[in-house]
Design a protein around this motif. Structure first.
Motif, PDB file in Angstrom:
ATOM      1  N   ALA A  41       6.785  18.202   0.053  1.00  0.00           N
ATOM      2  CA  ALA A  41       6.775  17.120   1.036  1.00  0.00           C
ATOM      3  C   ALA A  41       5.610  17.275   2.021  1.00  0.00           C
ATOM      4  CB  ALA A  41       8.098  17.087   1.794  1.00  0.00           C
ATOM      5  N   LEU A  42       5.233  18.522   2.305  1.00  0.00           N
ATOM      6  CA  LEU A  42       4.250  18.739   3.373  1.00  0.00           C
ATOM      7  C   LEU A  42       2.807  18.801   2.896  1.00  0.00           C
ATOM      8  CD1 LEU A  42       6.106  21.348   5.599  1.00  0.00           C
ATOM      9  CD2 LEU A  42       6.016  18.867   5.842  1.00  0.00           C
ATOM     10  N   ILE A  43       2.609  18.943   1.583  1.00  0.00           N
ATOM     11  CA  ILE A  43       1.240  19.203   1.110  1.00  0.00           C
ATOM     12  C   ILE A  43       0.300  18.019   1.370  1.00  0.00           C
ATOM     13  CG2 ILE A  43       1.466  18.462  -1.329  1.00  0.00           C
ATOM     14  CD1 ILE A  43      -0.040  21.219  -1.926  1.00  0.00           C
ATOM     15  N   SER A  44       0.856  16.806   1.458  1.00  0.00           N
ATOM     16  CA  SER A  44      -0.023  15.650   1.729  1.00  0.00           C
ATOM     17  C   SER A  44      -0.235  15.454   3.234  1.00  0.00           C
ATOM     18  CB  SER A  44       0.567  14.381   1.107  1.00  0.00           C
ATOM     19  OG  SER A  44       1.809  14.071   1.706  1.00  0.00           O
ATOM     20  N   ASN A  52       0.846  -1.197   0.000  1.00  0.00           N
ATOM     21  CA  ASN A  52       0.000   0.000   0.000  1.00  0.00           C
ATOM     22  C   ASN A  52       0.883   1.249   0.000  1.00  0.00           C
ATOM     23  OD1 ASN A  52      -2.148   1.695   0.138  1.00  0.00           O
ATOM     24  ND2 ASN A  52      -2.910   0.972   2.129  1.00  0.00           N
ATOM     25  N   ARG A  53       1.734   1.328  -1.037  1.00  0.00           N
ATOM     26  CA  ARG A  53       2.755   2.381  -1.069  1.00  0.00           C
ATOM     27  C   ARG A  53       2.157   3.789  -1.076  1.00  0.00           C
ATOM     28  NH1 ARG A  53       8.222   1.082  -2.857  1.00  0.00           N
ATOM     29  NH2 ARG A  53       8.439  -1.160  -2.832  1.00  0.00           N
ATOM     30  N   LEU A  54       1.008   3.956  -1.767  1.00  0.00           N
ATOM     31  CA  LEU A  54       0.437   5.302  -1.833  1.00  0.00           C
ATOM     32  C   LEU A  54       0.081   5.808  -0.448  1.00  0.00           C
ATOM     33  CD1 LEU A  54      -1.821   5.549  -5.000  1.00  0.00           C
ATOM     34  CD2 LEU A  54       0.414   6.556  -4.576  1.00  0.00           C
ATOM     35  N   ALA A  55      -0.556   4.932   0.355  1.00  0.00           N
ATOM     36  CA  ALA A  55      -0.915   5.341   1.725  1.00  0.00           C
ATOM     37  C   ALA A  55       0.346   5.653   2.509  1.00  0.00           C
ATOM     38  CB  ALA A  55      -1.707   4.224   2.415  1.00  0.00           C
ATOM     39  N   TYR A  56       1.398   4.858   2.296  1.00  0.00           N
ATOM     40  CA  TYR A  56       2.656   5.069   3.023  1.00  0.00           C
ATOM     41  C   TYR A  56       3.270   6.422   2.665  1.00  0.00           C
ATOM     42  CZ  TYR A  56       7.243   3.987   5.015  1.00  0.00           C
ATOM     43  OH  TYR A  56       8.385   4.007   5.777  1.00  0.00           O
ATOM     44  N   SER A 106       1.902  20.760  -6.070  1.00  0.00           N
ATOM     45  CA  SER A 106       0.590  20.112  -5.937  1.00  0.00           C
ATOM     46  C   SER A 106       0.556  18.688  -6.495  1.00  0.00           C
ATOM     47  CB  SER A 106      -0.502  20.966  -6.589  1.00  0.00           C
ATOM     48  OG  SER A 106      -0.198  21.149  -7.951  1.00  0.00           O
ATOM     49  N   ARG A 107       1.625  18.275  -7.192  1.00  0.00           N
ATOM     50  CA  ARG A 107       1.653  16.941  -7.798  1.00  0.00           C
ATOM     51  C   ARG A 107       1.270  15.809  -6.814  1.00  0.00           C
ATOM     52  NH1 ARG A 107       3.979  13.911 -12.175  1.00  0.00           N
ATOM     53  NH2 ARG A 107       3.211  15.538 -13.507  1.00  0.00           N
ATOM     54  N   PRO A 108       1.820  15.791  -5.571  1.00  0.00           N
ATOM     55  CA  PRO A 108       1.471  14.696  -4.659  1.00  0.00           C
ATOM     56  C   PRO A 108      -0.032  14.604  -4.387  1.00  0.00           C
ATOM     57  CG  PRO A 108       3.345  15.912  -3.800  1.00  0.00           C
ATOM     58  CD  PRO A 108       2.823  16.680  -4.966  1.00  0.00           C
ATOM     59  N   LEU A 109      -0.728  15.738  -4.423  1.00  0.00           N
ATOM     60  CA  LEU A 109      -2.168  15.692  -4.142  1.00  0.00           C
ATOM     61  C   LEU A 109      -2.892  14.906  -5.222  1.00  0.00           C
ATOM     62  CD1 LEU A 109      -2.966  19.303  -2.892  1.00  0.00           C
ATOM     63  CD2 LEU A 109      -2.554  17.228  -1.570  1.00  0.00           C
TER      64      LEU A 109
END
Ligand SMILES: Nc1ncnc2c1ncn2[C@@H]1O[C@H](COP(=O)(O)OP(=O)(O)O)[C@@H](O)[C@H]1O
Ligand SMILES: [Mg+2]
Length: 326
Positions: free
Chosen positions: A176-179, A94-98, A124-127
């Motif tokens: 790094a912090l946006i998520s 579950n890499r995305l959740a990690y 914003s890419r990680p979002l």
């Protein structure tokens, strides 16, 4: 399955138990003997929830290998890592959740961001990767995050080359912090920056970890940088932790001779005459059987070349691996 974050936060948030990583010899590897040594050799450490652990040691001692192991970028050959009480073997499914909860900042902000993307896309890419949010929600989070890291709306339409080194590192911190992670891995985040900018970024990280209740693994070769930011410090030498303690104890009462050498090597360290290490030859000679620091140590005796000292508790939460700790 417990690898979701809909469960209470486990303390310690990260637990590394006896981690060992050996890089395989490559066909082109010239220094075979060094490559076959473990890059990380039986490292254990806990990161308390909202705590910051510093890892310090000179280049090549295995700091980044620990970071890569936490980030599932390298395969350990021994030991285990638990995030929020669950082993990485489960998180690998579950890499995305990690990665929405464990984020990283690297040393070189320029090589870790895409030069062809505008700052707003980079941050914003990680979002887009982790969540299904409306464009309004994305814009809201983007603006809140850039304010936190000291960027302005004007920066959003720029490209990375239009920013200074410090500005680019603010972008990687925002990304790094946006998520809204709970654990941040920072590997030498200020080493590529000018000295004046370093202090600004360190202050920013200190504020952010407080405001966002972050837990952090902070890696640096500079013990004064680690001292500024961390609650506890682990000193590494050739793949092993040789001393670890709460910050005040490590600063005032360090007992391993390598820790002494690190403090004495600081620009504002003692004057040459007052140093214990009058000359540090800087030899990375390998001592096969004994203490790996013995070839450089001013206190080394026969025993140090014959048997490797265990990391033992010499005071409350103070561990040291030295036969003749000071
Ligand atoms: N991909 C790799 N392949 C082979 N050896 C590596 C690799 N990455 C690192 N190493 C070796 O592992 C040891 C630890 O490296 P690293 O974790 O990068 O140390 P640090 O971050 O403390 O400078 C070094 O001897 C380095 O040469
Ligand atoms: Mg490194």
């Amino acid at each position: 399955m417990s690898e979701s974050m809909n469960q209470p936060i486990h303390d310690p948030i990260l637990s590394i138990k006896n981690l060992t990583v050996v890089y395989k010899d490559t066909l082109f590897s010239l220094k075979k003997s060094r490559f076959s040594r473990p890059a990380v050799d039986g490292v254990s450490l806990d990161v308390p929830h909202r705590g910051t652990i510093g890892i310090v040691g000179e280049s090549g001692c295995g700091k980044s290998t620990i970071a890569k192991s936490i980030l599932m970028m390298t395969e350990p050959c021994g030991g285990e890592i638990l995030f929020n009480g669950t082993g990485l073997d489960s998180w690998r499914r579950n890499r995305l959740a990690y990665y929405s909860k464990v984020q990283m900042i690297w040393q070189d902000p320029f090589s870790s961001i895409n030069p062809k993307m505008r700052i707003q896309e980079i941050i914003s890419r990680p979002l887009h990767n982790f969540f299904h949010l409306s464009s309004d929600e994305i814009a809201q989070r983007l603006h809140a995050t850039i304010r936190k890291v000291g960027l302005t709306e004007d920066h959003l339409v720029m490209y990375p080359h239009e920013l200074s080194g410090g500005g680019r590192q603010r972008v990687t911190i925002a990304r790094a912090l946006i998520s809204e992670p709970i654990l941040l891995i920072a590997d030498e985040p200020t080493s590529a920056l000018d000295v004046s900018i370093q202090a600004q970024i360190l202050n920013l990280l200190k504020e952010l970890k407080q405001d966002m209740a972050l837990s952090m693994v902070f890696i640096s070769h500079n013990i004064s940088v680690v001292e500024f930011l961390c609650d506890s410090i682990c000193v590494m030498y050739m793949g092993r932790i040789v001393e670890s303690a709460p910050r005040e104890v490590l600063v005032k009462d360090h007992r391993h001779w390598y820790t002494t050498l690190l403090f004495e090597s600081l620009p504002n360290g003692p004057r040459p005459k007052e140093r214990k290490f009058k000359v540090d030859l800087g030899e990375l000679a390998v001592c096969e059987k004994g203490c790996s620091f013995a070839p450089r140590c001013i206190r080394a005796e026969k025993l140090c070349f014959e048997s490797s000292p265990d990391l033992v508790e010499i005071g409350p939460d103070h561990f040291c691996a030295c036969h003749f700790h000071a």
